[in-house]
Scaffold this active site. Structure first.
Site, PDB file in Angstrom:
ATOM      1  N   GLU A  67       0.880  -1.179   0.000  1.00 51.47           N
ATOM      2  CA  GLU A  67       0.000   0.000   0.000  1.00 51.47           C
ATOM      3  C   GLU A  67       0.908   1.217   0.000  1.00 51.47           C
ATOM      4  O   GLU A  67       1.470   1.579   1.035  1.00 51.47           O
ATOM      5  CB  GLU A  67      -0.881   0.013   1.265  1.00 51.47           C
ATOM      6  CG  GLU A  67      -1.852  -1.139   1.383  1.00 51.47           C
ATOM      7  CD  GLU A  67      -3.097  -0.974   0.517  1.00 51.47           C
ATOM      8  OE1 GLU A  67      -3.178   0.034  -0.227  1.00 51.47           O
ATOM      9  OE2 GLU A  67      -3.963  -1.840   0.575  1.00 51.47           O
TER      10      GLU A  67
ATOM     11  N   CYS B 121      -2.960   8.746   3.165  1.00 48.88           N
ATOM     12  CA  CYS B 121      -2.564   8.192   1.863  1.00 48.88           C
ATOM     13  C   CYS B 121      -3.599   8.514   0.801  1.00 48.88           C
ATOM     14  O   CYS B 121      -3.275   9.065  -0.241  1.00 48.88           O
ATOM     15  CB  CYS B 121      -2.359   6.688   1.987  1.00 48.88           C
ATOM     16  SG  CYS B 121      -3.719   5.838   2.790  1.00 48.88           S
TER      17      CYS B 121
HETATM   18  P1  NAD Z   1       8.200   5.283   4.631  1.00 49.68           P
HETATM   19  O1  NAD Z   1       8.228   4.442   3.406  1.00 49.68           O
HETATM   20  O2  NAD Z   1       9.271   6.288   4.819  1.00 49.68           O
HETATM   21  O3  NAD Z   1       8.259   4.365   5.929  1.00 49.68           O
HETATM   22  C1  NAD Z   1       7.305   3.344   6.176  1.00 49.68           C
HETATM   23  C2  NAD Z   1       7.930   2.243   6.992  1.00 49.68           C
HETATM   24  O4  NAD Z   1       8.930   1.563   6.224  1.00 49.68           O
HETATM   25  C3  NAD Z   1       8.615   2.696   8.265  1.00 49.68           C
HETATM   26  O5  NAD Z   1       8.280   1.780   9.285  1.00 49.68           O
HETATM   27  C4  NAD Z   1      10.085   2.622   7.916  1.00 49.68           C
HETATM   28  O6  NAD Z   1      10.937   2.396   9.009  1.00 49.68           O
HETATM   29  C5  NAD Z   1      10.106   1.416   7.004  1.00 49.68           C
HETATM   30  N1  NAD Z   1      11.230   1.340   6.078  1.00 49.68           N
HETATM   31  C6  NAD Z   1      12.024   2.352   5.618  1.00 49.68           C
HETATM   32  N2  NAD Z   1      12.934   1.863   4.750  1.00 49.68           N
HETATM   33  C7  NAD Z   1      12.711   0.517   4.656  1.00 49.68           C
HETATM   34  C8  NAD Z   1      13.278  -0.536   3.876  1.00 49.68           C
HETATM   35  N3  NAD Z   1      14.281  -0.315   3.049  1.00 49.68           N
HETATM   36  N4  NAD Z   1      12.761  -1.769   3.990  1.00 49.68           N
HETATM   37  C9  NAD Z   1      11.704  -2.009   4.808  1.00 49.68           C
HETATM   38  N5  NAD Z   1      11.116  -1.061   5.579  1.00 49.68           N
HETATM   39  C10 NAD Z   1      11.618   0.188   5.489  1.00 49.68           C
HETATM   40  O7  NAD Z   1       6.751   5.934   4.657  1.00 49.68           O
HETATM   41  P2  NAD Z   1       6.152   7.006   5.706  1.00 49.68           P
HETATM   42  O8  NAD Z   1       6.806   8.330   5.449  1.00 49.68           O
HETATM   43  O9  NAD Z   1       6.178   6.433   7.072  1.00 49.68           O
HETATM   44  O10 NAD Z   1       4.622   7.067   5.252  1.00 49.68           O
HETATM   45  C11 NAD Z   1       4.115   8.031   4.379  1.00 49.68           C
HETATM   46  C12 NAD Z   1       3.857   7.398   3.023  1.00 49.68           C
HETATM   47  O11 NAD Z   1       3.025   6.262   3.169  1.00 49.68           O
HETATM   48  C13 NAD Z   1       3.121   8.317   2.074  1.00 49.68           C
HETATM   49  O12 NAD Z   1       3.661   8.187   0.776  1.00 49.68           O
HETATM   50  C14 NAD Z   1       1.696   7.758   2.087  1.00 49.68           C
HETATM   51  O13 NAD Z   1       0.945   8.041   0.936  1.00 49.68           O
HETATM   52  C15 NAD Z   1       1.955   6.307   2.250  1.00 49.68           C
HETATM   53  N6  NAD Z   1       0.796   5.644   2.814  1.00 49.68           N
HETATM   54  C16 NAD Z   1       0.090   4.761   2.038  1.00 49.68           C
HETATM   55  C17 NAD Z   1      -1.053   4.149   2.537  1.00 49.68           C
HETATM   56  C18 NAD Z   1      -1.867   3.199   1.708  1.00 49.68           C
HETATM   57  O14 NAD Z   1      -2.754   2.557   2.252  1.00 49.68           O
HETATM   58  N7  NAD Z   1      -1.598   3.078   0.428  1.00 49.68           N
HETATM   59  C19 NAD Z   1      -1.459   4.426   3.851  1.00 49.68           C
HETATM   60  C20 NAD Z   1      -0.706   5.319   4.613  1.00 49.68           C
HETATM   61  C21 NAD Z   1       0.415   5.919   4.095  1.00 49.68           C
END
Ligand code: NAD
Length: 466
Positions: free
Chosen positions: A239, A273
């Protein structure tokens, strides 16, 4: 007030976690080593066997009990997420998030996957069943930390998996609080939380013990997870980021829809999101729509999440604040019209940015083409509906979209042509635990919620005979 759940999970000597609105330290988080993750994996793998051996009904009863626990601690959980994430208690905020946790747990508790009989004739009897994958890794973001974790946890547990969740490094305390509440009723080891930054997240898809990774977060991280998972052919639900377009059709009573348009964009102060992130309005109603949105923005109270009157809050962190500030400054430099807002609100706290409506925005502006994830809505004028549809579909992000019209037939015709995982009509972002949700194109793949979401946490197996 002191929050007994934050106290329960706070770790003396750990990393300090600030209140998103004030910067005051609300608690300290532990951070887990690679060895700690290995120990959790062994514990989870062992616990999963006896959990999967229970009947689906028995697992469902445990999930109902877990939902009752969330209800018992609802105010503390709402307070924790309001402080740590910043969202207001009221409106579409922290209390709603905690209610959604209960709702998703109850709904998944009652979902039963019967075997699907595919063929039943003289030569062939074939059925499709779903088995648990074993161990699920659930990696979450910081915007709706509790609700999104529950979206992952509830179906994964219901089908018989054990789960290790990895909360965002920005919101580790509220997720640990939620897990500790759920673990008052779940069997030992079935649900665990590994705490740490991106490197801890990256360890999950690279580890062969996980049968499935459920990830919600940015598209950039989603791509890294796809790469890391290739080695073990790990199943994924992704997602990812969105940049949802909305189109207001000519002849629409925009005053009637203005509140829904506003909250479609500004829910959780824009840090959602599937929020409305670029709005296309027909030239015949452009000025009226912009004025109606600005009026609501001006009348909506912004402040600390834990103040009962607040309906908008701060950005959760400095990184996101910088993104929003950069995009708005760029819009100003291009001569776009700031109808209201356009600046930080330092008198409220360091991470506050005023609710901002930007008129005369254009496709190609970074504010339109990039995900702002904050309290800023660019409004784009169009003359030709075909052109508006093409512009709505031109980006790689394709999580949600919306059409606004009082003519149901026309709205549906346009909805069918928008490229997004969900297209809403006269609302934006509403979700239901039985209605599948997921992105297409760069917004990811795999569905959550309902039967489709439950199936996605298992593996399909065909049994065939005759
Ligand atoms: P992010 O990708 O920076 O981080 C999300 C998670 O991934 C964190 O727990 C982080 O520690 C982890 N992470 C970071 N690098 C990683 C890697 N290489 N491998 C595995 N895990 C890793 O996202 P964010 O800034 O926390 O969230 C905001 C984003 O999420 C926005 O783009 C938003 O649109 C999206 N989002 C999508 C949905 C959906 O349902 N599609 C819902 C909420 C947020």
């Amino acid at each position: 007030m002191t929050n007994r759940l934050i106290e329960r999970v706070s770790h003396a000597g750990g990393r300090p976690i600030p209140d998103a609105a004030t910067g005051e330290i609300i608690g300290h988080t532990r951070e887990d080593s690679a060895a700690a993750l290995e120990a959790m994996i062994s514990r989870g793998v062992a616990a999963q066997r006896s959990w999967a051996a229970l009947s689906p009904h028995a697992r469902g009863m445990t999930l109902h009990a877990a939902a009752a626990k969330v209800a018992e601690y609802a105010e503390e959980l709402a307070d924790a997420v309001s402080r740590e994430q910043g969202k207001p208690l009221n409106g579409p905020g922290a209390r709603l998030e905690v209610e959604a946790c209960q709702r998703w747990l109850h709904t998944n508790a009652d979902l039963e996957l019967a075997p699907e009989v595919l063929v039943d004739d003289a030569e062939n009897y074939s059925e499709l069943i779903y088995r648990p994958v074993g161990l699920v890794g659930a990696i979450g973001p910081w915007n709706w930390p509790l609700m999104i974790m529950i979206w992952q946890i509830a179906p994964a547990l219901k089908i018989g998996n054990a789960v290790i969740v990895k909360p965002s490094e920005y919101t580790p305390l509220s997720v640990q609080a939620l897990v500790s509440v759920l673990n008052e009723v779940l069997p030992d080891g079935v649900l665990q939380v590994v705490v740490g930054g991106p490197e801890v997240g990256a360890a999950l898809p690279a580890h062969p013990a996980f049968g499935k990774i459920m990830f919600t977060g940015s598209t950039r991280t989603g791509k890294a997870i796809i790469k890391a998972s290739a080695q073990n052919v790990t199943r994924l639900t992704l997602e990812l980021g969105g940049n949802d377009a909305g189109i207001v059709l000519p002849g629409t009573d925009v005053r009637k829809h203005a509140e829904n348009l506003f909250w479609g964009a500004f829910i959780n102060t824009g840090q959602t999101c599937a929020a409305l992130k670029r709005l296309y309005v027909h030239e015949s109603q452009y000025d009226e729509t912009v004025a109606a949105l600005a009026e609501i923005a001006n009348a909506t109270p912004m402040g600390r999440g834990v103040d009962e009157e607040s309906l908008l809050g701060p950005l959760q962190n400095r990184m996101q604040f910088a993104v929003v500030e950069r995009l708005v400054e760029d819009a100003k430099a291009r001569g776009r019209r700031i109808v209201t807002g356009g600046d930080p609100a330092p008198e409220l706290g360091p991470n506050f940015f005023r609710a901002t409506i930007v008129a005369d925005a254009e496709d190609g502006d970074p504010l339109v083409d990039e995900e702002q994830f904050g309290p800023v809505l660019p409004v784009i004028r169009y003359a030709d509906l075909e052109d508006a549809i093409a512009r709505a579909n031109r980006l790689d992000a394709a999580l949600g979209a919306s059409v606004w019209s009082d003519d149901a037939q026309r709205a549906r015709e346009v909805a069918l042509r928008l490229e997004a995982g969900t297209v809403w009509i006269n609302k934006h972002g509403g979700i239901h635990p039985l209605v599948p949700f997921g992105g297409i194109k760069g917004s990811g793949y795999g569905l959550e919620f309902g039967f489709e979401g439950l199936k996605a946490t298992g593996v399909p197996v065909v049994i065939t005979s005759r």
